[in-house]
Design a protein around this motif. Structure first.
Motif, PDB file in Angstrom:
ATOM      1  N   TRP A  51       2.772 -16.562   0.717  1.00  0.00           N
ATOM      2  CA  TRP A  51       2.138 -15.246   0.789  1.00  0.00           C
ATOM      3  C   TRP A  51       3.082 -14.176   0.252  1.00  0.00           C
ATOM      4  O   TRP A  51       4.272 -14.200   0.519  1.00  0.00           O
ATOM      5  CB  TRP A  51       1.766 -14.910   2.224  1.00  0.00           C
ATOM      6  CG  TRP A  51       0.624 -15.719   2.759  1.00  0.00           C
ATOM      7  CD1 TRP A  51       0.702 -16.795   3.597  1.00  0.00           C
ATOM      8  CD2 TRP A  51      -0.762 -15.520   2.492  1.00  0.00           C
ATOM      9  NE1 TRP A  51      -0.547 -17.283   3.860  1.00  0.00           N
ATOM     10  CE2 TRP A  51      -1.479 -16.514   3.198  1.00  0.00           C
ATOM     11  CE3 TRP A  51      -1.475 -14.598   1.729  1.00  0.00           C
ATOM     12  CZ2 TRP A  51      -2.854 -16.615   3.168  1.00  0.00           C
ATOM     13  CZ3 TRP A  51      -2.863 -14.688   1.691  1.00  0.00           C
ATOM     14  CH2 TRP A  51      -3.535 -15.681   2.401  1.00  0.00           C
ATOM     15  N   ALA A  53       2.952  -9.689  -0.982  1.00  0.00           N
ATOM     16  CA  ALA A  53       2.176  -8.447  -1.014  1.00  0.00           C
ATOM     17  C   ALA A  53       2.966  -7.383  -1.754  1.00  0.00           C
ATOM     18  O   ALA A  53       4.205  -7.373  -1.726  1.00  0.00           O
ATOM     19  CB  ALA A  53       1.858  -7.971   0.404  1.00  0.00           C
ATOM     20  N   TYR A  87      -2.776  -1.858  -4.164  1.00  0.00           N
ATOM     21  CA  TYR A  87      -2.387  -2.872  -3.200  1.00  0.00           C
ATOM     22  C   TYR A  87      -2.705  -4.245  -3.791  1.00  0.00           C
ATOM     23  O   TYR A  87      -3.772  -4.444  -4.390  1.00  0.00           O
ATOM     24  CB  TYR A  87      -3.159  -2.711  -1.887  1.00  0.00           C
ATOM     25  CG  TYR A  87      -2.990  -1.370  -1.213  1.00  0.00           C
ATOM     26  CD1 TYR A  87      -2.001  -1.174  -0.257  1.00  0.00           C
ATOM     27  CD2 TYR A  87      -3.833  -0.299  -1.516  1.00  0.00           C
ATOM     28  CE1 TYR A  87      -1.853   0.055   0.384  1.00  0.00           C
ATOM     29  CE2 TYR A  87      -3.683   0.925  -0.890  1.00  0.00           C
ATOM     30  CZ  TYR A  87      -2.690   1.089   0.058  1.00  0.00           C
ATOM     31  OH  TYR A  87      -2.548   2.312   0.676  1.00  0.00           O
ATOM     32  N   VAL A  89      -2.404  -8.525  -2.687  1.00  0.00           N
ATOM     33  CA  VAL A  89      -2.080  -9.601  -1.762  1.00  0.00           C
ATOM     34  C   VAL A  89      -2.375 -10.913  -2.483  1.00  0.00           C
ATOM     35  O   VAL A  89      -3.457 -11.084  -3.052  1.00  0.00           O
ATOM     36  CB  VAL A  89      -2.898  -9.506  -0.462  1.00  0.00           C
ATOM     37  CG1 VAL A  89      -2.588 -10.680   0.460  1.00  0.00           C
ATOM     38  CG2 VAL A  89      -2.623  -8.189   0.251  1.00  0.00           C
TER      39      VAL A  89
END
Length: 386
Positions: A51, A53, A87, A89
């Motif tokens: 993961w 971001a 943004y 992700v």
């Protein structure tokens, strides 16, 4: 007993082996990292895995609309300052070298031509003395909007605004990504294929302020005939146009690691259908004073405030368009998991947008259904990758 033990052992092999108490998350995001550590890590291992971001603050300039009104807003070659956010992700599988990336971009531009007019009764003296205009226990009653001084100011005024470039852009992307083998000098290419949905809202507004204190007797007499007393009237002809687009997109991302620095370049092309809608109407606000003898002066009381709005007139259209998105960033590895970066972004949508509303009906001059929109500027942000 032996058979029962074997059966029990075989059954245990099929039970879940994850123990929630054995999970030890590592939140040491600000742990220092050294140049020697980076030198020992291969480029493919330094790229985002698992993961990750990112957040970027955007300062993108936007191009003006091409309206049919030749008096203002006709210079569509100019760019006006805007601001927004980006943004991202993502998740990258370390073994299969593929993953997913979700991105949200928004940027707003608001440029007006402004003329400020003082009210005839220019000051609410009760508020200047720290008292409520309509006193009542326990805290007093707030003055009626239109009677009180403007918020943050010690006097009463009205702004006559003409929109030059008022637009809001929101974009959502979902992409499938693949990570290729590093090149000889450590560069990595990541192709991507996905979909993009964006909404673009354009606002057109042309204001006109009239007062009985205007030296033009025609305006004064018109307001007196209309309201039976001295008055001030603000009229706004406005149109709100939305572009809803669903597109397919493909592109790539290239990254290069140089010591603590990471140079990244993105290129994406998108194309699809744009469903357009617009509505227009006229809004008026009249402040009527309790006298018929000109001029309106300090101390004159407001008799009534009249706000009216005409029914909206709606229209629709559909267009096909092509666009591209170019980004470039230079990042610096600050800690083990945090990277700060600065960059450049350009988004260009070609020949498929509607701005300025519909000219049919005479409320607004209207604009073309096949306009361009260019956003270009600089960005600042950071990346978190554990």
């Amino acid at each position: 007993m032996l058979l029962c033990g074997m059966a029990s052992a075989q059954a245990q092999q099929h039970l879940p082996v994850a123990d929630p108490f054995q999970f030890e998350p590592d939140f040491r995001w600000f742990e220092p990292i050294y140049d020697a550590d980076l030198a020992d890590i291969k480029p493919k291992k330094r790229a985002n895995t698992g993961w990750f971001a990112t957040y970027d603050r955007l300062y993108l300039y936007g191009s003006r609309p091409d309206n049919n009104d030749l008096n203002f807003g006709d210079d569509d070659s100019r760019l006006d300052g805007g601001a927004g956010h980006r943004y991202e992700v993502g998740f990258m599988l370390p073994d299969s070298d593929s993953g997913w990336l979700f991105s949200w971009v928004d940027n707003d531009v608001g440029e007006f031509h402004r003329i400020r007019h003082e009210r005839g009764n220019r000051i609410n003296e009760d508020e200047l003395d720290g008292e409520a205009t309509n006193a009542a226990p326990p805290f007093g009653l707030e003055a009626i909007p239109g009677i009180s001084n403007n918020i943050g100011f010690n006097y009463r005024f009205v702004d006559e605004l003409d929109s030059l470039n008022v637009i809001s852009f929101d974009s959502y992307e979902l992409s499938k990504t693949w990570r290729m083998e590093p090149y000889h000098y450590g560069g990595i290419l990541e192709p991507l294929v996905g979909i993009r949905w964006f909404r673009l809202k354009d606002t057109y507004a042309a204001s006109r302020f009239e007062s009985s204190n205007d030296p033009d007797n025609v305006i004064s007499s018109n307001l007196l005939n209309k309201y039976g007393a001295l008055a001030e009237e603000l009229t706004i002809n406005q149109a709100f146009t939305e572009n809803e687009a669903i597109t397919a997109q493909f592109g790539f991302r290239y990254m290069k690691f140089i010591d603590r620095f990471v140079a990244t370049g993105d290129f994406r092309v998108f194309s699809g259908g744009n469903w357009q809608s617009s509505y227009k109407n006229t809004w008026t606000e009249a402040v009527v004073y309790d006298n018929t003898t000109a001029p309106i002066s300090q101390g004159d009381e407001v008799a009534r405030i009249i706000r009216e709005e005409t029914s909206p007139v709606n229209s629709r259209n559909e267009e096909f368009f092509l666009g591209f998105d170019v980004r470039a960033d230079l990042a610096y590895q600050l800690t083990r998991d945090f990277t700060v970066r600065a960059g450049f972004q350009l988004i260009d949508i070609e020949r498929g947008l509607w701005r300025g509303g519909d000219a049919v009906g005479g409320t607004v001059p209207g604009g073309d259904n096949e306009q361009d929109y260019l956003m270009v500027g600089y960005t600042f942000g950071l990346t978190l990758n554990r």
